[in-house]
Design a protein around this motif. Sequence first.
Motif, PDB file in Angstrom:
ATOM      1  N   THR A  35       0.829  -1.204   0.000  1.00  0.00           N
ATOM      2  CA  THR A  35       0.000   0.000   0.000  1.00  0.00           C
ATOM      3  C   THR A  35       0.860   1.250   0.000  1.00  0.00           C
ATOM      4  O   THR A  35       0.597   2.199  -0.755  1.00  0.00           O
ATOM      5  N   SER A  36       1.911   1.252   0.809  1.00  0.00           N
ATOM      6  CA  SER A  36       2.811   2.407   0.868  1.00  0.00           C
ATOM      7  C   SER A  36       3.512   2.627  -0.464  1.00  0.00           C
ATOM      8  O   SER A  36       3.636   3.758  -0.944  1.00  0.00           O
ATOM      9  N   LEU A  39       0.829   3.957  -3.108  1.00  0.00           N
ATOM     10  CA  LEU A  39       0.501   5.364  -2.881  1.00  0.00           C
ATOM     11  C   LEU A  39       1.697   6.253  -3.166  1.00  0.00           C
ATOM     12  O   LEU A  39       1.562   7.344  -3.733  1.00  0.00           O
ATOM     13  N   TYR A 114      -9.120   5.598   1.721  1.00  0.00           N
ATOM     14  CA  TYR A 114      -7.727   6.028   1.767  1.00  0.00           C
ATOM     15  C   TYR A 114      -7.265   6.301   3.195  1.00  0.00           C
ATOM     16  O   TYR A 114      -6.093   6.114   3.531  1.00  0.00           O
ATOM     17  N   TYR A 118      -3.770   4.648   4.378  1.00  0.00           N
ATOM     18  CA  TYR A 118      -2.515   5.274   4.818  1.00  0.00           C
ATOM     19  C   TYR A 118      -2.392   5.342   6.333  1.00  0.00           C
ATOM     20  O   TYR A 118      -1.287   5.486   6.855  1.00  0.00           O
ATOM     21  N   SER A 121      -0.724   1.843   6.704  1.00  0.00           N
ATOM     22  CA  SER A 121       0.543   1.610   6.019  1.00  0.00           C
ATOM     23  C   SER A 121       1.592   2.677   6.297  1.00  0.00           C
ATOM     24  O   SER A 121       2.737   2.361   6.614  1.00  0.00           O
ATOM     25  N   VAL A 122       1.217   3.940   6.204  1.00  0.00           N
ATOM     26  CA  VAL A 122       2.182   5.028   6.365  1.00  0.00           C
ATOM     27  C   VAL A 122       2.364   5.398   7.836  1.00  0.00           C
ATOM     28  O   VAL A 122       3.487   5.506   8.326  1.00  0.00           O
TER      29      VAL A 122
END
Length: 266
Positions: A35-36, A39, A114, A118, A121-122
């Motif tokens: 995912t990271s 994106l 989203y 994130y 993941s982020v």
Amino acid sequence: MASPAQTQVPTTPARARIGARTLRTDRWWLSPLLTSVGLGVFVVYATVRSFMRSGYWAAEEHYLTPFYSPCLSTSCVPGSSHFGTPLGELPGFIPLAFLSLPFLLGFRLTCYYYRKAYYRSVWMSPPACAVAEPHGKYTGETRLPLIVQNAHRYFFYAALIITIVNTYDAIVAFQGGFGLGNVILLVNVVLLWCYTVSCHSCRHVTGGRLKHFSKNPVRYRIWTQVSKLNTRHMQFAWITLASLMLTDLYVWLVSTGTIADLRFVN
């Protein structure tokens, strides 16, 4: 009658003290990593292309990339301004589509899917089930900057207008004939519409606050169809990231003469 001691709710045992960050043995880190990366690729590509100021308009084919729409400045190359040029010259550090890009960014950033993507993941909050997160506390979406997430419904209205503009761009492109670029622009617009109207805010607009669906058959019908699309919102969120990059890349290559547009009707 029971005594207070008998009616007292027993205390919950303390959580197990586990020294390891997680006891999971599967590759739980793979999903947040992918995912990271996904994106990140889009953010880097979109940022670079938005500031390039070249390869965004194929004059002969009438192709305009979504990353530069609407182009309202006199800095835009001739023909790319479908709504005129009410704005003057813009310095190089301002994207030519600066009126639309912030709203599209806000719409994506505050999107319910989203956020989950994130956050996990982020920000790693949390990165996965049964995996400890590195943050000491969590205040939710009640303080800056996350309180801005509550403005998602307003970003939706702006994104709806911009999607209409992109649709107009795709229609205008047929003035140059019919080629592969027209198909790509049209498919991208259809996918953007699917992503936009499958938004949770759109579902609320069409059927929210209704006490009796039977008294509002039209809105109920619309709400039903939007709800069906809403179940695919995650897929549309990713597909449109890919379609936006593909559309922009194709227009870039055609406009710079790197490749020739496959023409069906001139």
